[in-house]
Design an enzyme around this catalytic site. Structure first.
Site, PDB file in Angstrom:
ATOM      1  N   ASN A  50     -10.330  -4.382  12.505  1.00 51.77           N
ATOM      2  CA  ASN A  50     -10.323  -2.973  12.896  1.00 51.77           C
ATOM      3  C   ASN A  50     -11.429  -2.239  12.147  1.00 51.77           C
ATOM      4  O   ASN A  50     -12.199  -2.850  11.403  1.00 51.77           O
ATOM      5  CB  ASN A  50      -8.951  -2.344  12.643  1.00 51.77           C
ATOM      6  N   ASP A  67      -1.536  -6.048  13.222  1.00 55.29           N
ATOM      7  CA  ASP A  67      -0.163  -6.275  13.660  1.00 55.29           C
ATOM      8  C   ASP A  67       0.008  -7.654  14.300  1.00 55.29           C
ATOM      9  O   ASP A  67       1.113  -8.203  14.306  1.00 55.29           O
ATOM     10  CB  ASP A  67       0.260  -5.199  14.664  1.00 55.29           C
ATOM     11  N   ASP A  84       5.040  -8.202   8.243  1.00 54.58           N
ATOM     12  CA  ASP A  84       5.015  -6.751   8.015  1.00 54.58           C
ATOM     13  C   ASP A  84       5.108  -6.492   6.509  1.00 54.58           C
ATOM     14  O   ASP A  84       6.198  -6.525   5.928  1.00 54.58           O
ATOM     15  CB  ASP A  84       6.168  -6.077   8.756  1.00 54.58           C
ATOM     16  N   ILE A  85       3.965  -6.225   5.887  1.00 53.79           N
ATOM     17  CA  ILE A  85       3.921  -6.086   4.431  1.00 53.79           C
ATOM     18  C   ILE A  85       4.705  -4.871   3.976  1.00 53.79           C
ATOM     19  O   ILE A  85       5.533  -4.950   3.061  1.00 53.79           O
ATOM     20  CB  ILE A  85       2.461  -5.997   3.944  1.00 53.79           C
ATOM     21  N   PHE A  97       0.892   4.355   4.734  1.00 51.89           N
ATOM     22  CA  PHE A  97      -0.114   5.105   5.488  1.00 51.89           C
ATOM     23  C   PHE A  97       0.105   4.856   6.973  1.00 51.89           C
ATOM     24  O   PHE A  97       0.525   3.758   7.364  1.00 51.89           O
ATOM     25  CB  PHE A  97      -1.527   4.651   5.104  1.00 51.89           C
ATOM     26  N   LYS A 148       8.154   5.932  10.914  1.00 51.68           N
ATOM     27  CA  LYS A 148       7.652   4.839  10.078  1.00 51.68           C
ATOM     28  C   LYS A 148       8.183   4.955   8.653  1.00 51.68           C
ATOM     29  O   LYS A 148       8.575   3.947   8.041  1.00 51.68           O
ATOM     30  CB  LYS A 148       6.120   4.846  10.070  1.00 51.68           C
ATOM     31  N   LYS A 165      10.444   1.850   7.339  1.00 50.67           N
ATOM     32  CA  LYS A 165       9.844   1.018   6.301  1.00 50.67           C
ATOM     33  C   LYS A 165      10.362   1.352   4.903  1.00 50.67           C
ATOM     34  O   LYS A 165       9.930   0.755   3.922  1.00 50.67           O
ATOM     35  CB  LYS A 165       8.318   1.181   6.333  1.00 50.67           C
TER      36      LYS A 165
END
Length: 404
Positions: free
Chosen positions: A209, A279, A306-307, A323, A337, A341
């Protein structure tokens, strides 16, 4: 915060050098001991006698004009400094410091300095935007140098734009805030992720990205200045050199970053997940370069670990900051989120906004906690935003009674 401090004021050769007299006067009025170093060009705009009278100290210009035989002047000044500010800072002096050039009293002292350095640029709008100047400023920022942004307005050359030296009151206020921030994270162990991740298709191609890592690097540099022990886990970045005094770990793929973060989680007080992690990744990686076989190529992708979610599940007493880079429904997605998370704070920005996207030197963000919007941050440089974020983290921890 400046009372009793030794401040080295470097003055380089621009028309804004006349403002250095007011700046010096204000610092002296705050109770600081000001040691002035001027370049030869600066003396074309304002006399050393003026600064000597205001500071009540000798003004240094010549590396070889040793005023005290018991010391080497540029080393002694560098060692005694609590803080160094260069105002105005021309493109020339910024370039010298970025490239390690020491050919006069100011540049030689800067290379010997271990104190924090603040730089207040002042130059023509086109000079300020020149790729070489921008590169030099990024290089210095990555080493922990802090910039005091110039203002926009009428310049001495006749142009209107960004390049006016910040006003002396603004510089003094910035210095006081900077000095008050220094111990905020003393004793804290902070882990920061930065940049994008790389997911290989074959030995020569990958999915990634646009993340540059600039935000994560700025947070790492600011956290180090505030006294934290910092680990920076970096993916694919274009932010320049790693900040000085920061332990860095290279983790290019999502799996490598997951392993690096989880391995250190138990020994970390604060985790700031500024990286843009892929992802999805290719389900299979070709061992050799893939050749063209037809008009279309279909890739099968699978989820990456998914860290942030794993960190949220296992965090214990660790303070977790996530973030979210979005292009719509910012608050809705940010709060979702944060809750999913299990973050303590979430920094959300609309990357479709000018000045807030990947790779820029500025950012615009909103910071959320479990109760909703905590602070709305307007456009500012990423180092400035890093300091604002870390102050919020420190104050949140203090309010919760979590002190080292």
């Amino acid at each position: 915060m400046l009372h009793g401090k030794t401040i080295v004021l470097g003055i380089s050769g621009g028309i804004a050098a006349f403002k250095a007299a007011s700046l010096c006067s204000k610092l002296v009025a705050k109770g600081a001991s000001v040691q002035v170093i001027m370049t030869a060009s600066a003396a074309k705009f304002i006399t050393p006698l003026t600064l000597q009278t205001i500071s009540r100290n000798p003004v240094y210009m010549d590396t070889f004009d040793e005023k005290d035989p018991s010391v080497v002047s540029h080393i002694n000044i560098a060692d005694s400094a609590d803080l160094i500010v260069i105002a105005p800072a021309t493109a020339n002096v910024i370039g010298k410091l970025a490239n390690g050039i020491a050919d006069d009293m100011l540049s030689t002292t800067l290379l010997a300095a271990t104190a924090p350095i603040l730089i207040a640029p002042a130059m023509n709008v086109h000079m300020y935007a020149h790729p070489a100047v921008e590169h030099n400023m990024r290089t210095l920022a990555s080493r922990g140098v802090t910039f005091i942004d110039p203002n926009e307005g009428q310049l001495a050359c006749g142009y209107v734009g960004k390049g006016r030296l910040a006003e002396p009151d603004e510089i003094v206020d910035f210095m006081e805030r900077f000095m008050s921030e220094e111990p905020l994270l003393a004793g804290r162990r902070v882990l920061i992720t930065a940049g994008g991740t790389i997911e290989r298709l074959d030995p020569v191609r990958y999915i990634t990205n646009d993340s540059s890592g600039k935000m994560g690097f700025a947070i790492a540099a600011a956290a180090r200045r505030m006294g934290a022990e910092v680990v920076l886990v970096a993916g694919n970045t274009s932010a320049g050199s790693f900040p000085e005094g920061v332990q860095h770990v290279q983790a290019l793929s999502a799996q490598e970053m997951y392993d690096a973060v989880l391995r250190r989680l138990a020994d970390t007080d604060i985790v700031i997940m500024a990286a843009a992690v892929s992802d999805y990744r290719p389900k299979s990686v070709a061992p050799q370069k893939m050749k063209k076989t037809g008009e279309n190529l279909i890739l099968e992708l699978e989820r990456t670990p998914d860290i942030l979610q794993t960190v949220g599940q296992r965090k214990g007493k660790t303070f977790v900051v996530g973030f979210a880079a979005e292009t719509e429904h910012l608050e809705e997605y940010a709060m979702d989120k944060l809750q999913r998370k299990n973050c303590d704070l979430l920094v959300a920005n609309d990357v479709s906004q000018e000045g807030a996207g990947f790779g820029t030197d500025t950012n615009i963000a909103q910071i959320y906690n479990k109760d909703g919007l905590l602070e709305n941050l307007p456009m500012m440089t990423k180092p400035e935003m890093a300091c604002r974020l870390l102050r919020i983290i420190a104050s949140t921890l203090e309010a919760a009674g979590d002190r080292v």
